[in-house]
Design a protein around this motif. Sequence first.
Motif, PDB file in Angstrom:
ATOM      1  N   ILE A  12      22.895  23.458  16.470  1.00  0.00           N
ATOM      2  CA  ILE A  12      21.584  24.451  16.516  1.00  0.00           C
ATOM      3  C   ILE A  12      21.507  24.580  18.043  1.00  0.00           C
ATOM      4  CG2 ILE A  12      18.990  23.873  16.633  1.00  0.00           C
ATOM      5  CD1 ILE A  12      19.548  22.077  14.163  1.00  0.00           C
ATOM      6  N   GLY A  13      21.699  23.996  19.042  1.00  0.00           N
ATOM      7  CA  GLY A  13      21.815  24.694  20.494  1.00  0.00           C
ATOM      8  C   GLY A  13      22.405  25.792  20.620  1.00  0.00           C
ATOM      9  N   ILE A  14      23.844  25.689  20.062  1.00  0.00           N
ATOM     10  CA  ILE A  14      24.531  26.845  20.032  1.00  0.00           C
ATOM     11  C   ILE A  14      24.184  27.905  19.488  1.00  0.00           C
ATOM     12  CG2 ILE A  14      26.885  27.717  19.542  1.00  0.00           C
ATOM     13  CD1 ILE A  14      28.110  25.071  20.303  1.00  0.00           C
ATOM     14  N   ALA A  15      23.541  27.721  18.347  1.00  0.00           N
ATOM     15  CA  ALA A  15      22.892  28.987  17.605  1.00  0.00           C
ATOM     16  C   ALA A  15      21.627  29.495  18.332  1.00  0.00           C
ATOM     17  CB  ALA A  15      22.638  28.384  16.189  1.00  0.00           C
ATOM     18  N   GLN A  16      21.014  28.456  18.945  1.00  0.00           N
ATOM     19  CA  GLN A  16      19.930  29.191  19.751  1.00  0.00           C
ATOM     20  C   GLN A  16      20.355  30.064  20.667  1.00  0.00           C
ATOM     21  OE1 GLN A  16      16.529  29.147  19.801  1.00  0.00           O
ATOM     22  NE2 GLN A  16      15.980  27.404  18.507  1.00  0.00           N
ATOM     23  N   VAL A  17      21.452  29.693  21.511  1.00  0.00           N
ATOM     24  CA  VAL A  17      21.772  30.491  22.663  1.00  0.00           C
ATOM     25  C   VAL A  17      22.567  31.721  22.164  1.00  0.00           C
ATOM     26  CG1 VAL A  17      23.681  30.394  24.516  1.00  0.00           C
ATOM     27  CG2 VAL A  17      22.369  28.422  24.126  1.00  0.00           C
ATOM     28  N   ILE A  18      23.211  31.777  21.308  1.00  0.00           N
ATOM     29  CA  ILE A  18      23.787  32.923  20.526  1.00  0.00           C
ATOM     30  C   ILE A  18      22.664  33.963  20.109  1.00  0.00           C
ATOM     31  CG2 ILE A  18      25.176  33.901  18.678  1.00  0.00           C
ATOM     32  CD1 ILE A  18      27.002  31.366  19.152  1.00  0.00           C
ATOM     33  N   TYR A  19      21.559  33.457  19.181  1.00  0.00           N
ATOM     34  CA  TYR A  19      20.763  34.237  18.765  1.00  0.00           C
ATOM     35  C   TYR A  19      19.731  34.829  19.940  1.00  0.00           C
ATOM     36  CZ  TYR A  19      16.359  35.348  16.442  1.00  0.00           C
ATOM     37  OH  TYR A  19      15.308  36.146  15.949  1.00  0.00           O
ATOM     38  N   TYR A  20      19.612  34.262  21.010  1.00  0.00           N
ATOM     39  CA  TYR A  20      18.699  34.668  22.257  1.00  0.00           C
ATOM     40  C   TYR A  20      19.400  35.582  22.831  1.00  0.00           C
ATOM     41  CZ  TYR A  20      15.812  34.924  26.188  1.00  0.00           C
ATOM     42  OH  TYR A  20      15.117  35.402  27.193  1.00  0.00           O
ATOM     43  N   LEU A  21      20.909  35.572  22.893  1.00  0.00           N
ATOM     44  CA  LEU A  21      21.704  36.337  23.697  1.00  0.00           C
ATOM     45  C   LEU A  21      21.668  37.995  22.845  1.00  0.00           C
ATOM     46  CD1 LEU A  21      24.637  34.523  25.056  1.00  0.00           C
ATOM     47  CD2 LEU A  21      22.580  35.721  26.233  1.00  0.00           C
ATOM     48  N   VAL A  22      21.739  37.544  21.599  1.00  0.00           N
ATOM     49  CA  VAL A  22      21.716  38.826  20.556  1.00  0.00           C
ATOM     50  C   VAL A  22      20.432  39.699  20.554  1.00  0.00           C
ATOM     51  CG1 VAL A  22      21.953  39.527  18.280  1.00  0.00           C
ATOM     52  CG2 VAL A  22      23.505  37.936  19.135  1.00  0.00           C
ATOM     53  N   MET A  23      19.360  38.900  20.470  1.00  0.00           N
ATOM     54  CA  MET A  23      17.768  39.431  20.267  1.00  0.00           C
ATOM     55  C   MET A  23      17.254  40.056  21.709  1.00  0.00           C
ATOM     56  SD  MET A  23      17.530  39.245  17.131  1.00  0.00           S
ATOM     57  CE  MET A  23      15.962  39.936  16.921  1.00  0.00           C
ATOM     58  N   CYS A  24      17.794  39.267  22.735  1.00  0.00           N
ATOM     59  CA  CYS A  24      17.253  39.532  24.124  1.00  0.00           C
ATOM     60  C   CYS A  24      18.378  39.808  25.137  1.00  0.00           C
ATOM     61  CB  CYS A  24      16.230  38.698  24.581  1.00  0.00           C
ATOM     62  SG  CYS A  24      15.441  39.098  25.818  1.00  0.00           S
ATOM     63  N   PRO A  25      19.197  40.935  24.955  1.00  0.00           N
ATOM     64  CA  PRO A  25      20.281  40.854  25.942  1.00  0.00           C
ATOM     65  C   PRO A  25      20.054  40.796  27.336  1.00  0.00           C
ATOM     66  CG  PRO A  25      20.157  42.887  24.491  1.00  0.00           C
ATOM     67  CD  PRO A  25      19.178  41.638  24.044  1.00  0.00           C
ATOM     68  N   THR A  26      18.917  41.223  27.723  1.00  0.00           N
ATOM     69  CA  THR A  26      18.570  41.523  28.973  1.00  0.00           C
ATOM     70  C   THR A  26      18.293  40.140  29.924  1.00  0.00           C
ATOM     71  OG1 THR A  26      16.712  41.955  28.819  1.00  0.00           O
ATOM     72  CG2 THR A  26      18.208  44.088  28.843  1.00  0.00           C
ATOM     73  N   PHE A  43      15.776  28.869  29.677  1.00  0.00           N
ATOM     74  CA  PHE A  43      15.915  28.705  28.282  1.00  0.00           C
ATOM     75  C   PHE A  43      17.386  28.586  27.946  1.00  0.00           C
ATOM     76  CE2 PHE A  43      16.424  30.305  23.584  1.00  0.00           C
ATOM     77  CZ  PHE A  43      15.376  29.123  23.337  1.00  0.00           C
ATOM     78  N   LEU A  44      18.409  29.537  28.113  1.00  0.00           N
ATOM     79  CA  LEU A  44      19.661  29.363  28.135  1.00  0.00           C
ATOM     80  C   LEU A  44      20.299  28.051  28.780  1.00  0.00           C
ATOM     81  CD1 LEU A  44      20.612  33.183  28.535  1.00  0.00           C
ATOM     82  CD2 LEU A  44      20.328  31.491  26.177  1.00  0.00           C
ATOM     83  N   LEU A  45      19.760  27.765  29.930  1.00  0.00           N
ATOM     84  CA  LEU A  45      20.518  26.532  30.331  1.00  0.00           C
ATOM     85  C   LEU A  45      20.121  25.331  29.829  1.00  0.00           C
ATOM     86  CD1 LEU A  45      20.121  27.740  34.309  1.00  0.00           C
ATOM     87  CD2 LEU A  45      22.281  27.310  33.042  1.00  0.00           C
ATOM     88  N   PHE A  46      18.890  25.301  29.682  1.00  0.00           N
ATOM     89  CA  PHE A  46      18.565  24.035  28.844  1.00  0.00           C
ATOM     90  C   PHE A  46      19.212  23.879  27.540  1.00  0.00           C
ATOM     91  CE2 PHE A  46      15.921  22.295  25.337  1.00  0.00           C
ATOM     92  CZ  PHE A  46      15.282  21.158  25.916  1.00  0.00           C
ATOM     93  N   TRP A  47      19.393  24.971  26.712  1.00  0.00           N
ATOM     94  CA  TRP A  47      20.065  24.676  25.188  1.00  0.00           C
ATOM     95  C   TRP A  47      21.532  24.703  25.556  1.00  0.00           C
ATOM     96  CZ3 TRP A  47      18.205  22.680  21.263  1.00  0.00           C
ATOM     97  CH2 TRP A  47      17.070  22.855  20.780  1.00  0.00           C
TER      98      TRP A  47
END
Length: 66
Positions: A12-26, A43-47
């Motif tokens: 789930i953590g890996i999915a959170q990181v990937i989803y965040y990078l896709v939805m908010c690339p900046t 947020f990315l470091l935590f997950w």
Amino acid sequence: MKGKFNLVIGLIGIAQVIYYLVMCPTVNCDERILGFGVSGIIFLLFWGILSIILLYGVYKENTKKE
């Protein structure tokens, strides 16, 4: 049972990181962790760190010699 739980949370953590990078690339978007507003990098470091720790524990448990 603990290993399965750690595996699920790690994925789930890996999915959170990937989803965040896709939805908010900046990485300038603000997110929430446990109800606290944090920047995108935190947020990315935590997950990312949480996922690495949990998945490494599952890996060690599955590869230990008996």
